[in-house]
Design a protein around this motif. Structure first.
Motif, short mmCIF file in Angstrom:
data_model
loop_
_atom_site.label_atom_id
_atom_site.label_comp_id
_atom_site.label_asym_id
_atom_site.label_seq_id
_atom_site.Cartn_x
_atom_site.Cartn_y
_atom_site.Cartn_z
N ARG A 13 0.83 -1.20 0.00
CA ARG A 13 0.00 0.00 0.00
C ARG A 13 0.87 1.26 0.00
O ARG A 13 0.53 2.27 -0.63
CB ARG A 13 -0.95 -0.01 1.21
CG ARG A 13 -2.00 -1.11 1.15
CD ARG A 13 -3.02 -0.96 2.27
NE ARG A 13 -4.00 -2.04 2.22
CZ ARG A 13 -3.97 -3.14 2.94
NH1 ARG A 13 -2.98 -3.32 3.79
NH2 ARG A 13 -4.89 -4.06 2.82
N LEU A 16 2.04 1.82 -3.54
CA LEU A 16 0.99 2.44 -4.34
C LEU A 16 0.92 3.94 -4.06
O LEU A 16 0.83 4.75 -5.00
CB LEU A 16 -0.36 1.79 -4.05
CG LEU A 16 -0.58 0.39 -4.61
CD1 LEU A 16 -1.89 -0.19 -4.06
CD2 LEU A 16 -0.62 0.40 -6.13
N ARG A 20 1.71 6.99 -6.69
CA ARG A 20 0.67 7.98 -6.99
C ARG A 20 1.20 9.39 -6.79
O ARG A 20 0.95 10.29 -7.61
CB ARG A 20 -0.56 7.77 -6.09
CG ARG A 20 -1.44 6.61 -6.50
CD ARG A 20 -2.82 6.71 -5.84
NE ARG A 20 -2.73 6.72 -4.38
CZ ARG A 20 -2.79 5.64 -3.62
NH1 ARG A 20 -2.93 4.44 -4.17
NH2 ARG A 20 -2.71 5.74 -2.30
N LYS A 62 -6.89 2.70 -7.09
CA LYS A 62 -5.66 2.43 -6.34
C LYS A 62 -4.42 2.97 -7.06
O LYS A 62 -3.41 3.22 -6.43
CB LYS A 62 -5.49 0.92 -6.13
CG LYS A 62 -6.56 0.26 -5.28
CD LYS A 62 -6.23 -1.22 -5.10
CE LYS A 62 -7.30 -1.93 -4.28
NZ LYS A 62 -8.57 -2.05 -5.04
N VAL A 64 -3.00 1.20 -9.62
CA VAL A 64 -2.19 -0.01 -9.83
C VAL A 64 -1.34 0.10 -11.09
O VAL A 64 -0.14 -0.20 -11.08
CB VAL A 64 -3.10 -1.25 -9.92
CG1 VAL A 64 -2.31 -2.47 -10.35
CG2 VAL A 64 -3.78 -1.49 -8.58
N ARG A 111 -17.42 3.89 -8.32
CA ARG A 111 -16.82 4.29 -7.05
C ARG A 111 -17.77 5.14 -6.22
O ARG A 111 -17.42 6.22 -5.74
CB ARG A 111 -15.50 5.03 -7.29
CG ARG A 111 -14.45 4.15 -7.96
CD ARG A 111 -13.18 4.92 -8.28
NE ARG A 111 -12.27 4.11 -9.07
CZ ARG A 111 -11.63 4.54 -10.16
NH1 ARG A 111 -11.79 5.78 -10.59
NH2 ARG A 111 -10.82 3.74 -10.82
N LEU A 336 -2.98 -7.42 -4.57
CA LEU A 336 -4.08 -7.37 -5.53
C LEU A 336 -4.86 -8.68 -5.62
O LEU A 336 -6.07 -8.67 -5.81
CB LEU A 336 -3.53 -7.00 -6.92
CG LEU A 336 -2.95 -5.60 -7.04
CD1 LEU A 336 -2.37 -5.39 -8.41
CD2 LEU A 336 -4.01 -4.55 -6.73
#
Length: 341
Positions: A13, A16, A20, A62, A64, A111, A336
């Motif tokens: 996490r 990620l 980002r 996320k 990914v 979402r 994942l």
């Protein structure tokens, strides 16, 4: 697989989030080059704003694919920033595919918010998707890296379109008989619709990071296996997942009569001969889920997800990757697909 909340998962996490933060400024800058109205729809799709442009903190994805692109560059021994153009491009393509996906599937929400086509109209949503696709190609073409990256993206897009076409056509085919959808056909569809862009993301990052062709190919294949495993786990959670975790109603896929892997696998059992009559009905969703589990559909889907996960892990282990990035890629894999394994 590692347990939920384990240090490995927390590390994934963190990866990620790190990726980002690295990609977000360039992604926002790219979207900002679009026509203002189109840019607003794109920003809405990413959760950055509300209809009308007011800032929003809606939950986005996320990230990914962008993380895979950054880690692909790092796995090649380069700074993660080398993979940012690839990360922006694949994130734009992913957003484009979701906009069009929601229209094709008639999904009104994304979402926990109205989908773009519901918020702005079908025509404008199609336009926004087209703009994101064009922007993705432009972003990659303008990057200072290997010219073959646009070819990689084009090939992945061709696979994505084939996968989406198969997915739409599956809905028109019968549950049983010679024209039924087989589990193998479903996996091929999942590789195109989901795996192709995941494989492309990590392959593009590695290419921009200077990785040799064999390594790029191995990473692409690993990403494709990851995509199929991810889809299989998603299918399981779509029937038996906790709505508080998945954000989906229990048995939603069964009520909608979707041809998911657990259903297709269960239909191979003579004991599931009554299953087609239960599918597509809210009243019989719980009974259908119990029958699918009893006839081995859930077990088969999870076993196949494990097989694809193992194949991806083997490819990552065999490739000559920078140690830190290789470990982070493996951790991301666990995060994942370990949700239901």
């Amino acid at each position: 697989m590692t347990a939920l909340g384990s240090p490995v998962r927390e590390s994934a996490r963190h990866v990620l989030a790190r990726c980002r933060e690295l990609v977000r400024p360039e992604l926002r800058a790219a979207v900002g080059r679009l026509h203002p109205w189109v840019a607003e729809m794109a920003a809405y799709s990413f959760g950055w704003c509300e209809v009308g442009g007011a800032p929003a903190g809606a939950p986005g994805g996320k990230g990914v694919r962008q993380a895979l692109a950054v880690l692909g560059a790092e796995a090649a021994g380069a700074d993660g920033r080398a993979g940012v153009p690839a990360a922006v491009a694949v994130e734009l393509v992913h957003a484009f595919s979701l906009l069009h996906d929601d229209i094709m599937d008639g999904d009104a929400t994304r979402r926990s918010r109205p989908a773009v086509w519901q918020a702005y109209g079908t025509g404008p949503a199609v336009l926004a998707g087209d703009a994101l696709f064009a922007l993705a190609v432009e972003t990659l073409a303008a990057s200072p890296g290997e010219p073959g990256t646009v070819r990689l993206l084009s090939a992945a897009l061709a696979d994505l379109v084939r996968g989406q076409a198969d997915d739409l056509l599956f809905a028109t085919r019968p549950w049983t008989g010679p024209e039924r959808v087989t589990a193998r056909e479903y996996e091929a569809m999942a590789e195109g619709k989901t795996g192709a862009l995941l494989g492309c993301a990590v392959a593009l990052g590695a290419t921009l990071g200077g990785a040799p062709r064999d390594t790029v190919t191995a990473l692409d294949r690993a990403g494709r296996h990851l995509g199929v495993a991810f889809q299989l786990v998603d299918d399981v959670l779509g029937i038996w997942g906790d709505p508080a975790v998945t954000g989906k109603p229990v048995g939603g896929d069964l009520r909608e009569g979707k041809k998911t892997f657990p259903v297709l696998a269960a239909l191979g059992s003579p004991a599931a001969r009554h299953l087609p009559a239960l599918l597509g009905s809210a009243e019989h969703a719980e009974e259908a889920a119990a029958l699918i589990e009893a006839t081995g559909g859930r077990t088969a889907a999870l076993a196949e997800a494990r097989a694809h996960t193992a194949a991806a892990r083997e490819l990552l282990t065999a490739a000559p990757l920078a140690t830190g990035a290789a470990g982070e890629l493996t951790g991301l894999l666990d995060l994942l697909v370990g949700r239901a394994l």
